[in-house]
Design a protein around this motif. Structure first.
Motif, PDB file in Angstrom:
ATOM      1  N   ARG A  54       2.231   3.793   8.908  1.00  0.00           N
ATOM      2  CA  ARG A  54       2.154   2.335   9.040  1.00  0.00           C
ATOM      3  C   ARG A  54       0.874   1.877   8.350  1.00  0.00           C
ATOM      4  NH1 ARG A  54       5.399  -1.685  10.053  1.00  0.00           N
ATOM      5  NH2 ARG A  54       4.446  -3.425  11.109  1.00  0.00           N
ATOM      6  N   ILE A  55       1.028   1.016   7.351  1.00  0.00           N
ATOM      7  CA  ILE A  55      -0.105   0.448   6.627  1.00  0.00           C
ATOM      8  C   ILE A  55       0.084  -1.062   6.631  1.00  0.00           C
ATOM      9  CG2 ILE A  55      -1.320   0.302   4.424  1.00  0.00           C
ATOM     10  CD1 ILE A  55      -0.480   3.191   3.901  1.00  0.00           C
ATOM     11  N   GLY A  56      -0.695  -1.735   7.462  1.00  0.00           N
ATOM     12  CA  GLY A  56      -0.518  -3.183   7.625  1.00  0.00           C
ATOM     13  C   GLY A  56       0.893  -3.453   8.101  1.00  0.00           C
ATOM     14  N   PRO A  57       1.593  -4.388   7.467  1.00  0.00           N
ATOM     15  CA  PRO A  57       2.965  -4.702   7.885  1.00  0.00           C
ATOM     16  C   PRO A  57       4.009  -3.733   7.324  1.00  0.00           C
ATOM     17  CG  PRO A  57       2.312  -6.147   6.096  1.00  0.00           C
ATOM     18  CD  PRO A  57       1.101  -5.307   6.444  1.00  0.00           C
ATOM     19  N   HIS A  58       3.572  -2.773   6.529  1.00  0.00           N
ATOM     20  CA  HIS A  58       4.496  -1.857   5.853  1.00  0.00           C
ATOM     21  C   HIS A  58       4.633  -0.533   6.593  1.00  0.00           C
ATOM     22  CE1 HIS A  58       4.159  -4.458   2.301  1.00  0.00           C
ATOM     23  NE2 HIS A  58       2.853  -4.439   2.512  1.00  0.00           N
ATOM     24  N   THR A  59       5.854  -0.036   6.698  1.00  0.00           N
ATOM     25  CA  THR A  59       6.088   1.344   7.105  1.00  0.00           C
ATOM     26  C   THR A  59       6.562   2.062   5.852  1.00  0.00           C
ATOM     27  OG1 THR A  59       6.682   0.718   9.352  1.00  0.00           O
ATOM     28  CG2 THR A  59       7.409   2.886   8.604  1.00  0.00           C
ATOM     29  N   LEU A  60       5.774   3.038   5.420  1.00  0.00           N
ATOM     30  CA  LEU A  60       6.031   3.720   4.155  1.00  0.00           C
ATOM     31  C   LEU A  60       6.276   5.200   4.379  1.00  0.00           C
ATOM     32  CD1 LEU A  60       3.110   2.137   2.078  1.00  0.00           C
ATOM     33  CD2 LEU A  60       5.509   1.437   2.079  1.00  0.00           C
ATOM     34  N   SER A  61       7.106   5.773   3.536  1.00  0.00           N
ATOM     35  CA  SER A  61       7.286   7.218   3.510  1.00  0.00           C
ATOM     36  C   SER A  61       6.221   7.772   2.569  1.00  0.00           C
ATOM     37  CB  SER A  61       8.694   7.564   3.015  1.00  0.00           C
ATOM     38  OG  SER A  61       8.854   8.952   2.962  1.00  0.00           O
ATOM     39  N   GLN A  90      -0.930  -6.555  -3.971  1.00  0.00           N
ATOM     40  CA  GLN A  90      -1.534  -5.236  -4.176  1.00  0.00           C
ATOM     41  C   GLN A  90      -2.916  -5.188  -3.533  1.00  0.00           C
ATOM     42  OE1 GLN A  90      -1.496  -4.277  -8.392  1.00  0.00           O
ATOM     43  NE2 GLN A  90       0.663  -4.823  -8.559  1.00  0.00           N
ATOM     44  N   ALA A  91      -3.702  -6.245  -3.703  1.00  0.00           N
ATOM     45  CA  ALA A  91      -5.037  -6.306  -3.102  1.00  0.00           C
ATOM     46  C   ALA A  91      -4.941  -6.278  -1.580  1.00  0.00           C
ATOM     47  CB  ALA A  91      -5.783  -7.556  -3.579  1.00  0.00           C
ATOM     48  N   ALA A  92      -3.984  -6.988  -1.006  1.00  0.00           N
ATOM     49  CA  ALA A  92      -3.797  -6.993   0.453  1.00  0.00           C
ATOM     50  C   ALA A  92      -3.375  -5.612   0.940  1.00  0.00           C
ATOM     51  CB  ALA A  92      -2.762  -8.044   0.847  1.00  0.00           C
ATOM     52  N   LEU A  93      -2.497  -4.962   0.183  1.00  0.00           N
ATOM     53  CA  LEU A  93      -2.063  -3.611   0.543  1.00  0.00           C
ATOM     54  C   LEU A  93      -3.243  -2.645   0.526  1.00  0.00           C
ATOM     55  CD1 LEU A  93       0.207  -1.579   1.181  1.00  0.00           C
ATOM     56  CD2 LEU A  93       0.572  -1.360  -1.301  1.00  0.00           C
ATOM     57  N   LEU A  94      -4.118  -2.763  -0.460  1.00  0.00           N
ATOM     58  CA  LEU A  94      -5.301  -1.903  -0.525  1.00  0.00           C
ATOM     59  C   LEU A  94      -6.226  -2.135   0.668  1.00  0.00           C
ATOM     60  CD1 LEU A  94      -6.177  -1.952  -4.324  1.00  0.00           C
ATOM     61  CD2 LEU A  94      -5.214  -0.061  -2.990  1.00  0.00           C
ATOM     62  N   ASP A  95      -6.391  -3.378   1.069  1.00  0.00           N
ATOM     63  CA  ASP A  95      -7.218  -3.667   2.249  1.00  0.00           C
ATOM     64  C   ASP A  95      -6.620  -3.009   3.494  1.00  0.00           C
ATOM     65  OD1 ASP A  95      -9.041  -5.140   0.770  1.00  0.00           O
ATOM     66  OD2 ASP A  95      -8.104  -7.074   1.239  1.00  0.00           O
ATOM     67  N   ASP A  96      -5.292  -3.120   3.646  1.00  0.00           N
ATOM     68  CA  ASP A  96      -4.617  -2.503   4.782  1.00  0.00           C
ATOM     69  C   ASP A  96      -4.710  -0.979   4.716  1.00  0.00           C
ATOM     70  OD1 ASP A  96      -3.875  -4.991   5.788  1.00  0.00           O
ATOM     71  OD2 ASP A  96      -1.877  -4.943   4.869  1.00  0.00           O
ATOM     72  N   ARG A  98      -7.074   0.797   3.254  1.00  0.00           N
ATOM     73  CA  ARG A  98      -8.459   1.161   3.558  1.00  0.00           C
ATOM     74  C   ARG A  98      -8.673   1.185   5.070  1.00  0.00           C
ATOM     75  NH1 ARG A  98     -13.083  -0.904   5.403  1.00  0.00           N
ATOM     76  NH2 ARG A  98     -15.034  -0.236   4.478  1.00  0.00           N
ATOM     77  N   THR A  99      -8.217   0.150   5.751  1.00  0.00           N
ATOM     78  CA  THR A  99      -8.355   0.077   7.204  1.00  0.00           C
ATOM     79  C   THR A  99      -7.649   1.248   7.879  1.00  0.00           C
ATOM     80  OG1 THR A  99      -8.540  -2.328   7.124  1.00  0.00           O
ATOM     81  CG2 THR A  99      -7.882  -1.357   9.238  1.00  0.00           C
ATOM     82  N   ALA A 100      -6.429   1.563   7.439  1.00  0.00           N
ATOM     83  CA  ALA A 100      -5.668   2.666   8.028  1.00  0.00           C
ATOM     84  C   ALA A 100      -6.337   4.010   7.770  1.00  0.00           C
ATOM     85  CB  ALA A 100      -4.240   2.671   7.480  1.00  0.00           C
ATOM     86  N   LEU A 101      -6.833   4.219   6.560  1.00  0.00           N
ATOM     87  CA  LEU A 101      -7.486   5.480   6.226  1.00  0.00           C
ATOM     88  C   LEU A 101      -8.741   5.681   7.074  1.00  0.00           C
ATOM     89  CD1 LEU A 101      -7.634   8.003   4.366  1.00  0.00           C
ATOM     90  CD2 LEU A 101      -9.055   6.641   2.857  1.00  0.00           C
ATOM     91  N   LEU A 102      -9.568   4.665   7.155  1.00  0.00           N
ATOM     92  CA  LEU A 102     -10.784   4.790   7.951  1.00  0.00           C
ATOM     93  C   LEU A 102     -10.469   4.972   9.436  1.00  0.00           C
ATOM     94  CD1 LEU A 102     -13.155   2.243   6.170  1.00  0.00           C
ATOM     95  CD2 LEU A 102     -13.218   4.749   6.078  1.00  0.00           C
ATOM     96  N   ALA A 103      -9.412   4.333   9.920  1.00  0.00           N
ATOM     97  CA  ALA A 103      -9.006   4.501  11.324  1.00  0.00           C
ATOM     98  C   ALA A 103      -8.599   5.938  11.606  1.00  0.00           C
ATOM     99  CB  ALA A 103      -7.870   3.543  11.663  1.00  0.00           C
TER     100      ALA A 103
END
Length: 181
Positions: A54-61, A90-96, A98-103
């Motif tokens: 889960r990255i922001g509003p996206h669930t990705l494989s 793309q910029a919003a996805l990168l922000d999300d 980054r937040t997920a990776l650091l979490a």
């Protein structure tokens, strides 16, 4: 293959060969992932794992290639997006991302820095992160590069004990990502 692409590839191979000579424990090799459209250098034969993230509003494989060498971990994650997205998304996805990776390494990382927008992956936005998480009472050095294209998210992560991390290895790895034409 264009002449410019051939010259770039030769440059990456030459740098990898020089680094391999300096660091014999690291057997840098070019890894091509055709289905995700990229090439990257890894220091040993990678293992592969895929899972839902889960990255922001996206669930990705997200598929992750990881390679361990000399106490270091190098990982390349990639995910195909459900639909093509423009530069603001793309910029919003990168922000999300980054937040997920650091979490994943601890929600409170006061020493995280970076976040430099790079245009180094052709014209696609990227973010770099440098952080020093403490996991199991061990201080680590985390370097990451996150890039988004209209169709894919790429995450490169280098993780090593803080006292033995080398900027040259992380820099070589993080800078080796390139897109296939």
């Amino acid at each position: 293959m264009s002449a410019a692409s051939g010259v770039r590839r030769a440059g990456y191979v030459a740098v990898a060969a020089l680094m391999a000579g300096c660091y014999p424990a690291l057997d840098w090799r070019e890894v091509t992932v055709v289905e995700a459209g990229f090439v990257v250098l890894l220091p040993s034969r990678p293992s592969r794992d895929t899972r839902q993230v889960r990255i922001g509003p996206h669930t990705l494989s997200m598929t992750m290639l990881s390679a361990r060498a000399d106490g270091f971990l190098y990982g390349v994650g990639y995910a195909k997006l459900d639909k093509e997205i423009g530069t603001p998304a793309q910029a919003a996805l990168l922000d999300d991302a980054r937040t997920a990776l650091l979490a994943n390494f601890g929600a409170n990382l006061p020493h995280a820095s970076g976040d430099q927008r790079l245009a180094a992956l052709e014209s696609h936005p990227c973010v770099t992160i440098d952080a020093h998480p403490i996991i199991n009472n061990r201080s680590l050095s985390l370097s990451a590069r996150l890039c988004a294209t209209g169709t894919h998210l790429y995450q490169l992560v280098s993780l090593a004990p803080r006292d033995s991390a080398t900027a040259a290895d992380a820099s070589l790895f993080l800078g080796s990502l390139r897109l296939l034409k």
